[in-house]
Design an enzyme around this catalytic site. Structure first.
Site, PDB file in Angstrom:
ATOM      1  N   LYS A  42       0.839  -1.197   0.000  1.00 46.67           N
ATOM      2  CA  LYS A  42       0.000   0.000   0.000  1.00 46.67           C
ATOM      3  C   LYS A  42       0.875   1.247   0.000  1.00 46.67           C
ATOM      4  CE  LYS A  42      -3.936  -1.754   2.705  1.00 46.67           C
ATOM      5  NZ  LYS A  42      -4.985  -1.507   1.702  1.00 46.67           N
ATOM      6  N   ARG A  93     -10.559 -11.252   1.854  1.00 48.06           N
ATOM      7  CA  ARG A  93     -11.494 -12.221   1.256  1.00 48.06           C
ATOM      8  C   ARG A  93     -10.924 -13.633   1.281  1.00 48.06           C
ATOM      9  NH1 ARG A  93     -11.621  -8.813  -4.217  1.00 48.06           N
ATOM     10  NH2 ARG A  93     -11.245  -7.196  -2.665  1.00 48.06           N
TER      11      ARG A  93
HETATM   12  N1  BES Z   1      -8.169  -3.603   4.284  1.00 52.29           N
HETATM   13  C1  BES Z   1      -8.308  -3.190   2.947  1.00 52.29           C
HETATM   14  C2  BES Z   1      -9.591  -2.410   2.678  1.00 52.29           C
HETATM   15  C3  BES Z   1      -9.736  -1.076   3.363  1.00 52.29           C
HETATM   16  C4  BES Z   1      -9.357   0.089   2.715  1.00 52.29           C
HETATM   17  C5  BES Z   1     -10.308  -0.998   4.601  1.00 52.29           C
HETATM   18  C6  BES Z   1      -9.537   1.304   3.345  1.00 52.29           C
HETATM   19  C7  BES Z   1     -10.489   0.222   5.230  1.00 52.29           C
HETATM   20  C8  BES Z   1     -10.108   1.375   4.601  1.00 52.29           C
HETATM   21  C9  BES Z   1      -8.323  -4.401   2.012  1.00 52.29           C
HETATM   22  O1  BES Z   1      -7.589  -5.502   2.418  1.00 52.29           O
HETATM   23  C10 BES Z   1      -7.741  -3.939   0.718  1.00 52.29           C
HETATM   24  O2  BES Z   1      -6.600  -3.578   0.712  1.00 52.29           O
HETATM   25  N2  BES Z   1      -8.551  -3.955  -0.325  1.00 52.29           N
HETATM   26  C11 BES Z   1      -8.125  -3.500  -1.605  1.00 52.29           C
HETATM   27  C12 BES Z   1      -8.676  -4.443  -2.633  1.00 52.29           C
HETATM   28  C13 BES Z   1      -8.103  -4.242  -4.007  1.00 52.29           C
HETATM   29  C14 BES Z   1      -6.674  -4.681  -4.052  1.00 52.29           C
HETATM   30  C15 BES Z   1      -8.938  -5.039  -4.986  1.00 52.29           C
HETATM   31  C16 BES Z   1      -8.674  -2.099  -1.813  1.00 52.29           C
HETATM   32  O3  BES Z   1      -9.774  -1.811  -1.383  1.00 52.29           O
HETATM   33  O4  BES Z   1      -7.962  -1.281  -2.385  1.00 52.29           O
HETATM   34 ZN    ZN Z   2      -5.528  -5.388   1.823  1.00 57.06          ZN
END
Ligand code: BES
Ligand code: ZN
Ligand code: ZN
Length: 502
Positions: free
Chosen positions: A284, A358
């Site tokens: 990230k 997921r």
């Molecule tokens: N934990 C994150 C989602 C999230 C983002 C929660 C912001 C709370 C605030 C999740 O694991 C994630 O990183 N999801 C990605 C999915 C993508 C790679 C398809 C996302 O939402 O960017």
């Molecule tokens: Zn994630």
């Protein structure tokens, strides 16, 4: 947490730092309430000091009492127009009064509830619900995460107790029931908030499991924790793969509350327990990455709800399942392009290691089948896309069962932890098709919350199921009536409200 008490007493003889009197803004009742107060206080109160009391929701004014009173002050708190009064307005009013007392550095308050019971304030809620709502607002509104301050002044001078004053034996009993429920629920929300706010350094899978064990056992639940070896032997490939990059091994937590008949099928609650989400190799961006210490908010909601359900002795069987892992990048981490195998044997192409939630939930949803559940509800901070769609004021909901969806919608409105349904139309399914495996762990650019929901649906067996994406509602950027910036503890009140209705 503030101690909640109930007392049967005459208002002037209540021993407290501040009495709290609620006043509506409707002209007639507003004036009548002030007249009554004037009589009670005698001439010492200048009429003008009461003239300024509007009764608008959220408005607070302090008036001082004569010697005939044991308490020195009254915090007069507005609750708006009587026709608009709901349990949510009362939670907010309870919070306003408690926060006002806190800002005055008082250590105790006492709520006068008589007007809710003597026909002065007429609206459609029982005295029990009124008491519960005000008590919830007062306790949740004064939450502060202060574990890491070394200056104990930060925690000193905080409000310590709130009393609820009844005017008859009959009302005392009713108020007490409401206040006790608020106490059990608020404690569970505090626990969920503390778990979320605790940094990743100190909150890792093993620690999460030990807190769940301690807190839920104390309340009367049975708690079992699977270690890495057991997780591997169960072929939970989602959990095993996601935790491969971390030095800290995963856990799978099983919490059981058996309040129903032995033969009754249980409700299963599943909570995403990523104790820190760096994104893994698909790392990230650094801005705001710290918020990902709260990526176990689904787990926190389940732990809190199990604790509250046991404390309240809810007459149902409930199982809480928490896959817990830390998502880190390292030489041993899974890579984009890898194919992994979930507990049911289905293969997943890992196109992005940041779509990890997921994959651990997939194992838990497969495992849930063992309980022959009445319904399964999962809670997860699953997608940024859900935050883009709904912001911080509604949880995204998807599922395969109209009855559970409707019941959760009603529980959401009542608890004000509102949920909003997104569609799982079949057209979305193809967005997660993989060229080389049974399913891919990400969709394309669009409908990210829904493609995540569809991924989960692939692992849902033939039981009623609802997925709640709490990414926006669990992690808050601002303080509000009775929530603070940081972890909200969302889901605890929603789940308890739902489980009380089934
Ligand atoms: N934990 C994150 C989602 C999230 C983002 C929660 C912001 C709370 C605030 C999740 O694991 C994630 O990183 N999801 C990605 C999915 C993508 C790679 C398809 C996302 O939402 O960017
Ligand atoms: Zn994630
Ligand atoms: Zn995540």
């Amino acid at each position: 947490m503030i101690t909640l008490k109930t007392e049967l007493k005459d208002v002037p003889s209540v021993k407290t730092d501040a009495l709290v009197l609620f006043i509506p803004s409707d002209d007639k009742i507003n004036k009548a309430t002030k007249r009554k107060l004037q009589t009670l206080l005698g001439k010492s109160i200048a009429k003008t000091s009461l003239d300024d009391v509007s009764g608008e929701a959220g408005d607070t004014s302090v008036v001082y009492t004569p010697d005939t009173f044991t308490s020195r002050r009254i915090i007069i708190t507005g609750i708006g127009k009587t026709k608009n009064i709901t349990v949510e307005e009362l939670r907010r009013a309870g919070a306003s009064a408690a926060k006002k007392a806190q800002s005055l550095k008082l250590s105790s308050i006492a709520f006068i509830l008589e007007d809710f019971d003597n026909g002065t304030l007429e609206f459609n809620e029982s005295l029990e619900n009124v008491s519960q709502a005000i008590a919830e607002g007062a306790s949740l509104g004064t939450y502060k995460f202060s574990t890491y301050f070394s200056d104990k002044e930060q925690t000193k001078n905080r409000i310590k107790s709130a009393s609820f004053i009844a005017h008859s034996k009959k009302s005392l009993k009713i108020i007490d029931t409401g206040v006790k429920q608020a106490g059990a629920i608020s404690e569970a929300v505090y626990l969920a908030r503390d778990l979320g706010n605790t940094p990743g350094l100190d909150m890792y899978p093993k620690k999460l499991a030990s807190v769940a064990q301690q807190e839920c056992r104390k309340a009367g639940c049975k708690v079992t924790v699977f270690d890495e070896q057991k997780i591997k032997s169960l072929k939970m490939g989602g959990i095993t793969s996601v935790s491969k990059g971390s030095e800290r091994p995963p856990r799978f937590i099983v919490i059981e509350w058996n309040g129903g008949k032995r033969t009754e099928k249980p409700y299963v609650l599943v909570g995403k327990g990523i104790t820190f989400d760096t994104g893994g190799i698909s790392i990230k961006p650094s801005a705001n990455m710290g918020a990902m210490k709260m990526d176990m908010s689904g787990a926190a909601a389940v732990i809190g709800a199990m604790k509250a359900a046991a404390t309240l002795h809810l007459p149902v069987n409930i199982v809480g399942l928490i896959p817990a892992a830390e998502n880190m990048p390292s030489g041993s981490a899974i890579r984009p392009g890898d194919v992994i195998r979930i507990m049911d044997g289905k293969t997943v192409e890992v196109d992005n290691t940041d779509a990890e939630g997921r994959m651990i939930l997939a194992d838990a949803l497969v495992y849930a089948k063992r309980y022959n559940p009445k319904a399964v509800v999962d809670l997860a901070t699953l997608t940024g896309a859900c935050v883009v769609a709904l912001g911080h004021y509604a949880t995204g909901m998807m599922g395969n069962d109209e009855n559970v969806i409707d019941a959760l919608k009603a529980a959401g409105d009542r608890s004000y932890e509102r949920v909003w349904e997104l569609p799982l139309y079949e057209e979305y399914e193809k967005l997660i098709k993989s060229d080389i495996a049974d399913v891919k762990n990400i969709g394309g650019r669009w409908a990210g919350a829904i493609t995540a929901g569809w991924f989960l649906k692939k692992f849902v067996e033939d039981y009623p199921w609802v997925h709640l994406d709490i990414a926006g509602t669990a992690i808050l950027e601002e303080n509000s009536h009775y929530t603070q910036r940081g972890a909200s503890g969302v889901g605890v009140r929603l789940l308890i409200e739902w489980l009380r209705s089934v």
